[in-house]
Design a protein around this motif. Structure first.
Motif, mmCIF file in Angstrom:
data_model
loop_
_atom_site.group_PDB
_atom_site.id
_atom_site.type_symbol
_atom_site.label_atom_id
_atom_site.label_comp_id
_atom_site.label_asym_id
_atom_site.label_seq_id
_atom_site.Cartn_x
_atom_site.Cartn_y
_atom_site.Cartn_z
ATOM 1 N N GLU A 245 -17.443 8.701 -23.789
ATOM 2 C CA GLU A 245 -17.602 10.129 -23.916
ATOM 3 C C GLU A 245 -18.141 10.483 -25.298
ATOM 4 O OE1 GLU A 245 -14.170 12.651 -24.311
ATOM 5 O OE2 GLU A 245 -12.884 10.966 -24.889
ATOM 6 N N CYS A 246 -18.548 11.729 -25.456
ATOM 7 C CA CYS A 246 -19.047 12.203 -26.746
ATOM 8 C C CYS A 246 -18.198 13.395 -27.174
ATOM 9 C CB CYS A 246 -20.515 12.615 -26.642
ATOM 10 S SG CYS A 246 -21.229 13.173 -28.204
ATOM 11 N N GLN A 247 -17.588 13.313 -28.357
ATOM 12 C CA GLN A 247 -16.756 14.381 -28.889
ATOM 13 C C GLN A 247 -17.445 15.063 -30.067
ATOM 14 O OE1 GLN A 247 -12.885 12.867 -29.929
ATOM 15 N NE2 GLN A 247 -12.366 12.299 -27.816
ATOM 16 N N VAL A 248 -17.102 16.325 -30.301
ATOM 17 C CA VAL A 248 -17.603 17.091 -31.436
ATOM 18 C C VAL A 248 -16.493 17.200 -32.472
ATOM 19 C CG1 VAL A 248 -18.569 19.282 -32.227
ATOM 20 C CG2 VAL A 248 -19.122 18.415 -29.934
ATOM 21 N N ARG A 249 -16.787 16.830 -33.719
ATOM 22 C CA ARG A 249 -15.797 16.926 -34.792
ATOM 23 C C ARG A 249 -16.447 17.478 -36.055
ATOM 24 N NH1 ARG A 249 -12.588 11.076 -34.420
ATOM 25 N NH2 ARG A 249 -12.143 11.145 -32.159
ATOM 26 N N LEU A 250 -15.631 18.085 -36.921
ATOM 27 C CA LEU A 250 -16.101 18.596 -38.205
ATOM 28 C C LEU A 250 -15.954 17.527 -39.284
ATOM 29 C CD1 LEU A 250 -14.687 22.246 -38.369
ATOM 30 C CD2 LEU A 250 -17.049 21.551 -37.980
ATOM 31 N N VAL A 251 -16.939 17.431 -40.161
ATOM 32 C CA VAL A 251 -16.846 16.567 -41.336
ATOM 33 C C VAL A 251 -15.670 17.030 -42.184
ATOM 34 C CG1 VAL A 251 -18.013 15.848 -43.462
ATOM 35 C CG2 VAL A 251 -19.317 16.077 -41.329
ATOM 36 N N ARG B 299 -12.912 4.114 -29.976
ATOM 37 C CA ARG B 299 -13.437 5.354 -30.548
ATOM 38 C C ARG B 299 -14.592 5.843 -29.687
ATOM 39 N NH1 ARG B 299 -15.523 3.373 -34.935
ATOM 40 N NH2 ARG B 299 -17.674 3.491 -34.206
ATOM 41 N N PRO B 300 -14.595 7.137 -29.325
ATOM 42 C CA PRO B 300 -15.718 7.663 -28.542
ATOM 43 C C PRO B 300 -16.959 7.853 -29.418
ATOM 44 C CG PRO B 300 -14.287 9.454 -29.176
ATOM 45 C CD PRO B 300 -13.620 8.188 -29.656
ATOM 46 N N GLY B 301 -18.072 8.196 -28.810
ATOM 47 C CA GLY B 301 -19.199 8.658 -29.600
ATOM 48 C C GLY B 301 -18.819 9.992 -30.225
ATOM 49 N N ILE B 302 -19.201 10.189 -31.475
ATOM 50 C CA ILE B 302 -18.789 11.409 -32.184
ATOM 51 C C ILE B 302 -20.011 12.124 -32.741
ATOM 52 C CG2 ILE B 302 -17.414 12.384 -34.059
ATOM 53 C CD1 ILE B 302 -15.643 9.875 -33.885
ATOM 54 N N TYR B 303 -20.120 13.398 -32.411
ATOM 55 C CA TYR B 303 -21.139 14.271 -32.985
ATOM 56 C C TYR B 303 -20.473 15.024 -34.124
ATOM 57 C CZ TYR B 303 -24.360 18.277 -33.329
ATOM 58 O OH TYR B 303 -25.214 19.246 -33.790
ATOM 59 N N TRP B 304 -20.830 14.646 -35.354
ATOM 60 C CA TRP B 304 -20.213 15.231 -36.547
ATOM 61 C C TRP B 304 -21.010 16.459 -36.994
ATOM 62 C CZ3 TRP B 304 -15.581 13.731 -38.420
ATOM 63 C CH2 TRP B 304 -15.099 12.467 -38.058
ATOM 64 N N LEU B 305 -20.310 17.546 -37.226
ATOM 65 C CA LEU B 305 -20.912 18.773 -37.739
ATOM 66 C C LEU B 305 -20.397 19.044 -39.145
ATOM 67 C CD1 LEU B 305 -20.706 21.292 -34.749
ATOM 68 C CD2 LEU B 305 -22.784 20.450 -35.830
ATOM 69 N N ASN B 306 -21.293 19.392 -40.036
ATOM 70 C CA ASN B 306 -20.913 19.758 -41.401
ATOM 71 C C ASN B 306 -20.980 21.286 -41.527
ATOM 72 O OD1 ASN B 306 -20.550 20.135 -44.121
ATOM 73 N ND2 ASN B 306 -22.160 18.734 -44.773
ATOM 74 N N PRO B 307 -19.831 21.962 -41.660
ATOM 75 C CA PRO B 307 -19.841 23.425 -41.690
ATOM 76 C C PRO B 307 -20.163 24.031 -43.045
ATOM 77 C CG PRO B 307 -17.595 22.643 -41.823
ATOM 78 C CD PRO B 307 -18.469 21.414 -41.698
ATOM 79 N N LEU B 308 -20.464 23.201 -44.047
ATOM 80 C CA LEU B 308 -20.735 23.728 -45.381
ATOM 81 C C LEU B 308 -21.891 24.732 -45.335
ATOM 82 C CD1 LEU B 308 -20.014 23.421 -48.437
ATOM 83 C CD2 LEU B 308 -21.905 21.791 -48.574
ATOM 84 N N GLY B 309 -21.678 25.918 -45.866
ATOM 85 C CA GLY B 309 -22.717 26.941 -45.886
ATOM 86 C C GLY B 309 -23.062 27.484 -44.522
#
Length: 515
Positions: free
Chosen positions: A293-299, A321-331
């Motif tokens: 699966e692919c999960q969404v997580r914040l840096v 560990r699943p596939g992880i789509y990392w999002l950086n919320p900075l700015g």
């Protein structure tokens, strides 16, 4: 060359690839390198170079498996050329490319418990390479590197540091002092490789490796300029439909100032929803589906100042560990929300998650399943941004403008990467070009340019790869006519593993020519 000899060479190359980058094995969840960490010393680098050259010297022409043969050659030459460029000696600030910063980023995301005793050596070797090199980093990157490691030192000990926290932090403090002692770093007007010894030749080799083509920096530069001109017509078309204006500067202004995130939560919600739509539609476009699966997580907060705005980490092969789509919320509140869906399609579904996970499930040699060929990998990611429009995944014309925005960024990369490293552009000149020709927010522009400076040639892979995949698909469609099956085509492309673009062309041509 007989089959057994070819497979033996593939075994040797795969072992060398992972030995030269054990953290890559960790990110893929591959056993066997859990207690290893790269040796950054010149002696070790040259020993690895000689080892790779020895493997390549035994590569012969083979009709048994020309695809595996091509990957052996490409992966080996890439390691040699990157070693010769000595990037470790002037890469100190950005993301995973900077040895110490990259190590601290990865340590928060994979299990490093068995290799912690090697962290101090690695960090000190990075400092030694900086001290002894005739290749100076950009002075502003030196200062950014000091800030990054100081932030780590000022933070409480993190769980991953275990019982080695004291030794690791002592080594990081030494590295900080090495950085802080550098006062003769390159100025912003000398940002590119062309200002360093052997820089022009090193850049030509890196461009060749990252694109897997023989296109010269001049050809790539002109290609980018032509693509930017064409994208302006598409902006005008959608802008007229959405806002009643075809004035591109006005469309850019509105994208930069009127369609921003209100908060971080919106970023995550948009990504999750886009990926869910893509997964629901994917069976109409792919025959194979990834098992993971692919999960969404914040840096995490500590890594946000130097992490890219979004990136994908493959699932571990053992299923831990699943596939992880990392999002950086900075700015986040300074960024256009229109880029959200295209980025999710590129990094996650049907982009890198499908590409990497499906290949990892295939019955092929490990070297092919885990080869790192940027033109194929990033070319596919960029291809899927336009494929998503064919699939009906974009929720609005606003998001289609975001698709164009990312196209413009990748086309601009051809211009500014070659501009910086081949033609001597200053950092400010490159920033100004992105300001004029993309809708990127200021924090993204700065982050992107600094990444191009420290990863010469990598930014070229995206658009060159996408254009080649589109060309290869168009030729197959012409040959097969009504017999062309988009699901079979996509299964073939992602199911072949990472390959040079010329090899992908041969694979698809053979498929299209088959009776």
């Amino acid at each position: 060359m007989v089959w057994e000899d070819l497979m033996s060479l593939a075994d040797e190359m795969f072992q060398a690839m992972m030995d030269s980058s054990p953290l890559s094995a960790a990110m893929f969840g591959l056993p066997g390198w859990d207690d290893q960490l790269e040796d950054l010393s010149v002696e070790s680098e040259q020993a690895m170079r000689a080892r790779i050259a020895g493997i390549l010297s035994r590569v012969e022409t083979s009709d048994e498996d020309p695809v595996t043969l091509a990957v052996i050659r490409q992966q080996g030459q890439a390691i040699i050329d990157r070693t010769d460029a000595r990037l470790v000696e002037h890469t100190v600030a950005q993301g995973l490319a900077a040895p110490v910063n990259g190590l601290l980023m990865i340590a928060t995301k994979v299990d490093v418990s068995q290799r912690l005793d090697k962290f101090p050596r690695y960090i000190r070797q990075a400092g030694q390479r900086l001290r002894e090199s005739d290749r100076r980093p950009l002075q502003r990157h030196v200062e950014a590197g000091v800030e990054r490691v100081q932030a780590f030192l000022d933070s409480p000990a993190q769980p991953w540091e275990g019982d080695h926290s004291g030794e690791i932090r002592a080594a990081v403090a030494e590295f900080r002092d090495v950085l802080a002692s550098i006062e003769d770093g390159r100025g912003d007007e000398h940002a590119g490789l062309c200002w360093l010894p052997e820089g022009e030749e090193n850049y030509r080799k890196l461009a060749r490796n990252y694109t897997t083509t023989d296109r010269t920096p001049d050809e790539l530069h002109r290609l980018g300029l032509d693509l930017i001109a064409g994208l302006r017509e598409e902006y005008a078309e959608i802008g007229s439909r959405l806002w009643g204006t075809s004035d591109v500067p006005e469309i850019f202004r509105r994208l930069r100032t009127e369609l921003l995130w209100d908060n971080e939560d919106q970023m995550v919600e948009s990504a999750v929803e886009a990926i869910a739509r893509a997964q629901a539609e994917a069976p109409n476009w792919f025959g194979r589906m990834p098992k993971s699966e692919c999960q969404v997580r914040l840096v995490d907060e500590a890594g946000r100042s130097t992490a890219p705005i979004a990136f994908y980490m493959p699932a571990a092969q053992d299923g831990s560990r699943p596939g992880i789509y990392w999002l950086n919320p900075l700015g986040a509140t300074e960024r256009s929300r229109t880029l959200s869906e295209a980025t999710a399609f590129h990094e996650a579904v049907p982009g890198h998650h499908y590409q990497v996970s499906i290949a990892a499930d295939m019955d092929m040699h490990e070297m092919r399943r885990f080869a790192f060929i940027e033109a194929y990998l990033e070319g596919w990611g960029l291809y899927t941004e336009r494929l998503a429009d064919e699939m009906g995944l974009y929720s609005s014309d606003e998001q289609r403008l975001g698709m164009l925005g990312l196209d413009a960024m990748r086309a601009s990369r051809l211009v500014v990467d070659t501009g910086i490293h081949a033609f001597g552009w200053s950092r400010q000149q490159a920033i100004d070009y992105l300001r004029e020709n993309t809708v990127m927010a200021e924090p993204e522009i700065i982050s992107e340019i600094d990444r191009y400076i420290e990863m010469p040639g990598q930014a070229l892979a995206y658009m060159v790869g996408r254009l080649e995949i589109l060309r290869i698909r168009a030729e197959a469609e012409t040959k097969l006519g009504d017999r062309f099956d988009i699901r079979a085509f996509h299964d073939l492309v992602v199911g072949s593993g990472a390959v040079p673009l010329s090899t992908l062309d041969q694979i698809v041509t053979a498929w299209a020519d088959a009776p």
